[in-house]
Scaffold this motif. Structure first.
Motif, PDB file in Angstrom:
ATOM      1  N   ASP A  58     -55.017 -36.340  13.304  1.00  0.00           N
ATOM      2  CA  ASP A  58     -54.185 -37.215  14.130  1.00  0.00           C
ATOM      3  C   ASP A  58     -54.020 -36.674  15.544  1.00  0.00           C
ATOM      4  OD1 ASP A  58     -52.731 -35.133  12.768  1.00  0.00           O
ATOM      5  OD2 ASP A  58     -50.877 -36.023  13.525  1.00  0.00           O
ATOM      6  N   ARG A  59     -54.284 -35.389  15.741  1.00  0.00           N
ATOM      7  CA  ARG A  59     -54.163 -34.785  17.068  1.00  0.00           C
ATOM      8  C   ARG A  59     -55.502 -34.789  17.815  1.00  0.00           C
ATOM      9  NH1 ARG A  59     -50.915 -29.253  15.868  1.00  0.00           N
ATOM     10  NH2 ARG A  59     -50.939 -29.095  18.163  1.00  0.00           N
ATOM     11  N   THR A  61     -57.548 -37.742  17.838  1.00  0.00           N
ATOM     12  CA  THR A  61     -58.039 -39.124  17.811  1.00  0.00           C
ATOM     13  C   THR A  61     -58.770 -39.529  19.083  1.00  0.00           C
ATOM     14  OG1 THR A  61     -55.828 -39.846  18.511  1.00  0.00           O
ATOM     15  CG2 THR A  61     -56.305 -39.897  16.158  1.00  0.00           C
TER      16      THR A  61
END
Length: 396
Positions: A58-59, A61
């Motif tokens: 998620d970091r 993307t």
């Protein structure tokens, strides 16, 4: 360059995952992973894939989007005894070794119209290192890069890659070590806390040549440097070392792949990490493949982690695959432990204050990797950086 895919997953169209059964056999070993120059051949990682399950996807993307990078995101300067040149896609030796095995690497390949090319001339022995410094301009900007480093026959050189500032940076490093050459590549990540860096290093080492590859990660929010080395020539050697110091909120990761392909090859892998602070995290995955023709191989890999405070976590996964019985030796080891209170007590009992005792233990643990650099100025700089990290821990 057209799309090339090697070792596809078992069922056409199926996507690898790490759990479940019955649908298909998931991709597990490094050499089975799909590879392609075309980003559209990869799906955006979800965190369930074997090569992404330990990464905070998620970091990252923004590095999964196949879009042009931002102007001024990362500036690059080269200094040292050789001049840099550029290589377009399709211009040799770009692509001689490198074949992307994940989405950020494929995007960095296709979005880097010109690769930075460093070549060491035949039989040259460089007295000082070549330094490639990448400076990030802002954590909100995206950049892509492809670097080709070629050590010509019987040459000797050191190349240092430095990374500072902040950016969202997808970087490929292609390393070619020709017959009889000796090349040292040191990549140092001292990013600001907001930076995200995903780097894929791929190297081939030819007959009687040596590659020493060292990863040093101290700064950055998420730093993922994955070296892959093929010992292709008879008598080739690889020394793969790493040092990380993960602070609160940092994720520092390396997935190492060493493929013994030629006969009489030698591999030495050692990564060490220290962790302190809430949510400090390190990930090390080491894959060694000794192929069927790699007779006479001698290979060893190890990872050691020192957890200094509560809330920090290290993950360490060594893997070894051997396809021939005619080897000199092969092994792997992994250990993660807390700060040794007995060592601390021993030093304090001899009149050394607690803070100084802790400093001595940590420096002693990490010094083995720092002293392998062979660049005195950089060694002094990294010892100072370790001291700074320790001072932060004491101040808490």
């Amino acid at each position: 360059m057209s799309s090339v895919t090697q070792a596809p997953v078992t069922v056409p169209g199926a996507k690898g995952h790490t759990d479940g059964a019955g649908a298909f056999v998931p991709v597990q070993t490094r050499d089975e992973r799909p590879r392609s120059y075309d980003p559209s051949d990869f799906e955006a990682p979800t965190g369930r894939e074997v090569n992404w399950k330990h990464t905070p996807v998620d970091r990252l993307t923004r590095l999964f989007a196949d879009e042009a990078g931002d102007a001024g995101a990362v500036s690059v300067a080269v200094s040292g005894p050789v001049a840099a040149a550029g290589l377009a896609v399709g211009a040799a030796p770009r692509g001689e070794v490198f074949l992307p095995d994940d989405l950020p690497a494929a995007i960095a390949w296709s979005r880097s119209a010109e690769a930075l090319y460093i070549t060491v001339p035949v039989e040259a022995e460089l007295d000082e290192p070549v330094v490639i410094e990448s400076v990030g301009g802002s954590a909100g900007l995206v950049a892509h890069a492809h670097i080709v480093i070629e050590a010509s026959r019987h040459s000797r050189a050191t190349v240092v890659l430095r990374h500072v500032g902040a950016a969202q940076f997808a970087q490929n490093v292609e390393v070619i070590v020709r017959e009889g050459a000796h090349l040292e590549v040191v990549t140092v990540q001292q990013w600001d806390d907001e930076a995200v860096h995903a780097a894929s290093h791929q190297a081939r080492v030819e007959r009687d040549a040596t590659l020493r590859h060292i990863v040093v990660s101290f700064g950055g929010g998420v730093v993922r440097v994955n070296p892959s080395v093929e010992l292709a020539g008879t008598g080739s050697r690889a020394e793969l070392y790493g040092l990380s110091y993960s602070d609160a909120g940092q994720h520092l990761e390396s997935q190492v792949y060493l493929h013994h392909k030629g006969a009489e090859t030698t591999g030495d892998v050692l990564y060490k990490g220290a962790l302190q602070g809430a949510a400090a995290r390190s990930v090390w995955i080491g894959d060694v493949l000794i192929g069927p023709d790699a007779v006479g191989t001698d290979s060893y890999e190890a990872n050691r982690n020192l957890v200094l405070t509560d809330g920090a976590r290290a993950e360490s996964i060594p893997n070894l695959e051997i396809e021939t019985g005619d080897i000199r030796g092969a092994g792997h080891a992994s250990a993660t432990g807390r700060f040794d209170d007995e060592q601390l007590f021993y030093l304090q009992a001899r009149g050394i204050q607690e803070d100084e005792a802790r400093r001595m233990v940590v420096l002693g643990f990490l010094a083995e990797i720092v002293q392998k650099l062979g660049v005195p100025e950089l060694e002094a700089e990294l010892f100072a950086a370790i001291e700074e990290e320790l001072a932060r821990e004491v101040a808490r």
